[in-house]
Enzyme design. Structure first.
Site, PDB file in Angstrom:
ATOM      1  N   ARG A 104      33.810 -24.828 -11.395  1.00 37.02           N
ATOM      2  CA  ARG A 104      33.032 -24.512 -12.546  1.00 37.02           C
ATOM      3  C   ARG A 104      33.104 -25.300 -13.730  1.00 37.02           C
ATOM      4  O   ARG A 104      33.004 -24.701 -14.923  1.00 37.02           O
ATOM      5  CB  ARG A 104      33.149 -23.111 -12.642  1.00 37.02           C
ATOM      6  CG  ARG A 104      32.824 -22.162 -11.647  1.00 37.02           C
ATOM      7  CD  ARG A 104      31.365 -21.852 -11.544  1.00 37.02           C
ATOM      8  NE  ARG A 104      30.885 -21.084 -10.548  1.00 37.02           N
ATOM      9  CZ  ARG A 104      31.147 -20.754  -9.136  1.00 37.02           C
ATOM     10  NH1 ARG A 104      31.586 -22.198  -8.730  1.00 37.02           N
ATOM     11  NH2 ARG A 104      30.698 -19.870  -8.479  1.00 37.02           N
ATOM     12  N   SER A 161      28.709 -14.090 -11.949  1.00 34.92           N
ATOM     13  CA  SER A 161      30.042 -13.860 -11.993  1.00 34.92           C
ATOM     14  C   SER A 161      30.547 -14.215 -13.448  1.00 34.92           C
ATOM     15  O   SER A 161      29.993 -15.092 -13.977  1.00 34.92           O
ATOM     16  CB  SER A 161      30.947 -15.078 -11.266  1.00 34.92           C
ATOM     17  OG  SER A 161      30.954 -14.930  -9.760  1.00 34.92           O
ATOM     18  N   GLU A 179      33.352 -17.113 -17.565  1.00 34.86           N
ATOM     19  CA  GLU A 179      32.639 -18.219 -16.807  1.00 34.86           C
ATOM     20  C   GLU A 179      31.221 -18.460 -17.701  1.00 34.86           C
ATOM     21  O   GLU A 179      30.715 -19.386 -18.015  1.00 34.86           O
ATOM     22  CB  GLU A 179      32.285 -17.796 -15.565  1.00 34.86           C
ATOM     23  CG  GLU A 179      31.917 -19.075 -14.588  1.00 34.86           C
ATOM     24  CD  GLU A 179      30.994 -18.954 -13.621  1.00 34.86           C
ATOM     25  OE1 GLU A 179      29.582 -19.534 -13.807  1.00 34.86           O
ATOM     26  OE2 GLU A 179      31.031 -17.850 -12.790  1.00 34.86           O
TER      27      GLU A 179
HETATM   28  N1  EPU Z   1      36.297  -8.361  -4.124  1.00 33.39           N
HETATM   29  C1  EPU Z   1      36.504  -7.049  -4.103  1.00 33.39           C
HETATM   30  N2  EPU Z   1      35.886  -6.490  -5.026  1.00 33.39           N
HETATM   31  C2  EPU Z   1      34.992  -6.934  -5.532  1.00 33.39           C
HETATM   32  C3  EPU Z   1      34.567  -8.349  -5.474  1.00 33.39           C
HETATM   33  C4  EPU Z   1      35.328  -8.951  -4.776  1.00 33.39           C
HETATM   34  O1  EPU Z   1      37.837  -6.498  -3.910  1.00 33.39           O
HETATM   35  O2  EPU Z   1      34.038  -5.941  -6.122  1.00 33.39           O
HETATM   36  C5  EPU Z   1      37.363  -9.222  -3.402  1.00 33.39           C
HETATM   37  C6  EPU Z   1      37.260  -9.302  -2.077  1.00 33.39           C
HETATM   38  O3  EPU Z   1      38.416  -9.321  -1.431  1.00 33.39           O
HETATM   39  C7  EPU Z   1      36.345 -10.567  -1.657  1.00 33.39           C
HETATM   40  C8  EPU Z   1      36.918 -11.391  -2.589  1.00 33.39           C
HETATM   41  O4  EPU Z   1      37.240 -10.683  -3.710  1.00 33.39           O
HETATM   42  O5  EPU Z   1      36.419 -10.980  -0.215  1.00 33.39           O
HETATM   43  C9  EPU Z   1      35.709 -12.482  -3.022  1.00 33.39           C
HETATM   44  O6  EPU Z   1      34.778 -11.964  -3.317  1.00 33.39           O
HETATM   45  P1  EPU Z   1      33.297 -12.634  -3.111  1.00 33.39           P
HETATM   46  O7  EPU Z   1      33.238 -13.373  -1.786  1.00 33.39           O
HETATM   47  O8  EPU Z   1      32.171 -11.764  -3.453  1.00 33.39           O
HETATM   48  O9  EPU Z   1      33.351 -13.865  -3.952  1.00 33.39           O
HETATM   49  P2  EPU Z   1      33.928 -14.313  -5.580  1.00 33.39           P
HETATM   50  O10 EPU Z   1      35.044 -15.232  -5.216  1.00 33.39           O
HETATM   51  O11 EPU Z   1      34.053 -13.003  -6.154  1.00 33.39           O
HETATM   52  C10 EPU Z   1      32.679 -16.639  -5.825  1.00 33.39           C
HETATM   53  C11 EPU Z   1      32.091 -17.310  -7.044  1.00 33.39           C
HETATM   54  C12 EPU Z   1      30.401 -16.633  -6.631  1.00 33.39           C
HETATM   55  C13 EPU Z   1      29.995 -16.985  -5.359  1.00 33.39           C
HETATM   56  C14 EPU Z   1      30.832 -16.428  -4.220  1.00 33.39           C
HETATM   57  C15 EPU Z   1      30.472 -16.707  -2.923  1.00 33.39           C
HETATM   58  C16 EPU Z   1      33.325 -17.638  -8.687  1.00 33.39           C
HETATM   59  C17 EPU Z   1      33.623 -17.284 -10.290  1.00 33.39           C
HETATM   60  N3  EPU Z   1      32.332 -16.956  -8.224  1.00 33.39           N
HETATM   61  O12 EPU Z   1      32.745 -15.159  -6.087  1.00 33.39           O
HETATM   62  O13 EPU Z   1      29.773 -17.494  -7.591  1.00 33.39           O
HETATM   63  O14 EPU Z   1      28.723 -16.665  -5.052  1.00 33.39           O
HETATM   64  O15 EPU Z   1      32.371 -16.724  -4.563  1.00 33.39           O
HETATM   65  O16 EPU Z   1      30.953 -18.305  -2.821  1.00 33.39           O
HETATM   66  O17 EPU Z   1      34.107 -18.512  -8.418  1.00 33.39           O
HETATM   67  C18 EPU Z   1      28.490 -17.288  -9.656  1.00 33.39           C
HETATM   68  O18 EPU Z   1      29.402 -18.275 -10.119  1.00 33.39           O
HETATM   69  O19 EPU Z   1      27.848 -16.737 -10.544  1.00 33.39           O
HETATM   70  C19 EPU Z   1      28.814 -16.801  -8.413  1.00 33.39           C
HETATM   71  C20 EPU Z   1      28.080 -15.600  -8.100  1.00 33.39           C
END
Ligand code: EPU
Length: 338
Positions: A162, A237, A333
């Site tokens: 990012r 995010s 972010e």
């Molecule tokens: N989780 C929770 N509770 C929540 C959300 C997440 O426990 O409410 C935990 C779970 O263990 C889950 C893990 O966090 O397995 C990861 O969550 P998720 O797969 O939703 O991905 P993320 O790391 O929260 C990132 C990106 C997203 C992107 C997703 C999928 C960042 C800051 N965000 O989110 O990007 O869509 O991976 O690749 O890196 C964005 O940048 O706007 C965005 C949506």
């Protein structure tokens, strides 16, 4: 140059925050952009694309340049690859669908990301194991003071998680006018290992997915988990996933056995910020019209009439609680304006 005064930005930011800009100009061509840059001092300009990664906390005492440069085309191709140029004002998801309709591969995992093509390199958009940098060739930009045209190569952009030169040395200096991507025409490198893509495909009994199948799966996952900004204001995010020292992480594991992580290097892991915020009990939290989304704790939302300041206060409160509880600093972010 058609300038609108005291212009509400409510429909130009996905958080739906109602603040006013001093002046608003829609830029439809590079020559219009050059003319406009000659008339307004660089320090008086606020560059706006899709408005999907900003939180407006106050009126904008500047002239907004709304970059509405449209158009996309195949610039060249060979047997295996196609070089596609899209102008900065093209909506990112519509561009992704245009590529998928022609079976061009490489950006299917980035389906449904809000925002425009021109801002995609700034934060090196990423999702489901793919980042823009994986397909990026170069982008064209204009220096806001000298009006010099510059082509930024992949290396020039200094992409990170990012992150890019446009958030660092080049911040506020250039306006990106178009982006060139290299996409595959055959033997697509399909990536389904991240998140729920594989499960989604299995549920549909798809064994050899096409780029369209992967895009459909990503759209289904995102639609189920992430709020549609047209229905509920948000900027995706809100925080970056923090990178944590392994020793610190092992300490945290003693208290939080199930804390998830992704390996980064020998010394560091990435921890999902969504998990940290969720564990603090913030998922679905609401204070007035500012809140945390009910399905994904990493997404802050505006239920209707929240001010940017209220959302920002909530973000700061979350940052503080995460720091106090886990000893981890969360970085925002989303760009906070001003
Ligand atoms: N989780 C929770 N509770 C929540 C959300 C997440 O426990 O409410 C935990 C779970 O263990 C889950 C893990 O966090 O397995 C990861 O969550 P998720 O797969 O939703 O991905 P993320 O790391 O929260 C990132 C990106 C997203 C992107 C997703 C999928 C960042 C800051 N965000 O989110 O990007 O869509 O991976 O690749 O890196 C964005 O940048 O706007 C965005 C949506």
């Amino acid at each position: 140059m058609d300038i609108q005064k005291d212009f509400s930005l409510k429909n130009h930011n996905t958080f739906g925050i109602d603040v006013k800009a001093n002046a608003f100009v829609t830029i439809q061509s590079v020559s219009e952009l050059e003319k406009a840059l000659q008339q307004v001092y660089a320090s008086e300009i606020f560059v706006l694309g899709g408005g999907s990664n900003i939180l407006l906390t106050d009126d904008v005492p500047k002239t907004v340049f709304y970059i509405n440069l449209l158009g996309k085309k195949i610039e060249s191709e060979d047997d295996g690859f196609v070089y596609v140029r899209a102008n900065a004002g093209e909506n990112w998801h519509r561009f992704v669908l245009w590529c998928i309709n022609q079976d061009f591969g490489g950006i299917e995992n980035l389906s449904l990301i809000p925002g425009n093509v021109g801002t995609s390199p700034i934060q090196n958009i990423g999702a489901y194991g793919v980042e823009l940098k994986d397909v990026f060739v170069s982008c064209e930009a204009i220096h806001m003071q000298s009006l010099e045209h510059k082509s930024f190569t992949h290396q020039d952009c200094q992409f990170g998680y990012r992150d890019s030169i446009f958030k660092n040395e080049a911040k506020g200096k250039y306006i990106i006018t178009s982006v060139l991507l290299k996409l595959s025409k055959k033997n697509h490198r399909i990536k389904t290992s991240y998140g729920a893509i594989q499960q989604e495909l299995e549920a549909k009994n798809i064994q050899q997915p096409t780029v369209k199948d992967v895009s459909d799966a990503v759209i289904a996952i995102r639609t189920a988990k992430l709020p549609n900004p047209k229905e509920l204001g948000n900027s995706g995010s809100f925080f970056k996933n923090p990178i944590v020292d392994k020793n610190h992480f092992v300490e945290l594991q003693k208290t939080y056995e199930n804390i998830p992580s992704y390996p980064i290097s020998e010394e560091f892991v990435k921890v999902p910020a969504g998990w940290l915020i969720d564990t603090l009990g913030y998922k679905g939290y609401r204070n007035g019209d500012a809140g945390v989304h009910k399905n994904q704790a990493l997404v802050l939302v505006n239920y209707g009439n929240a001010s940017g300041k209220e959302v920002y206060q909530l973000a700061q409160e979350i940052q503080q609680k995460v720091k106090d509880t886990f000893g981890i600093t969360l970085e925002m972010e989303v760009n906070i304006i001003p």
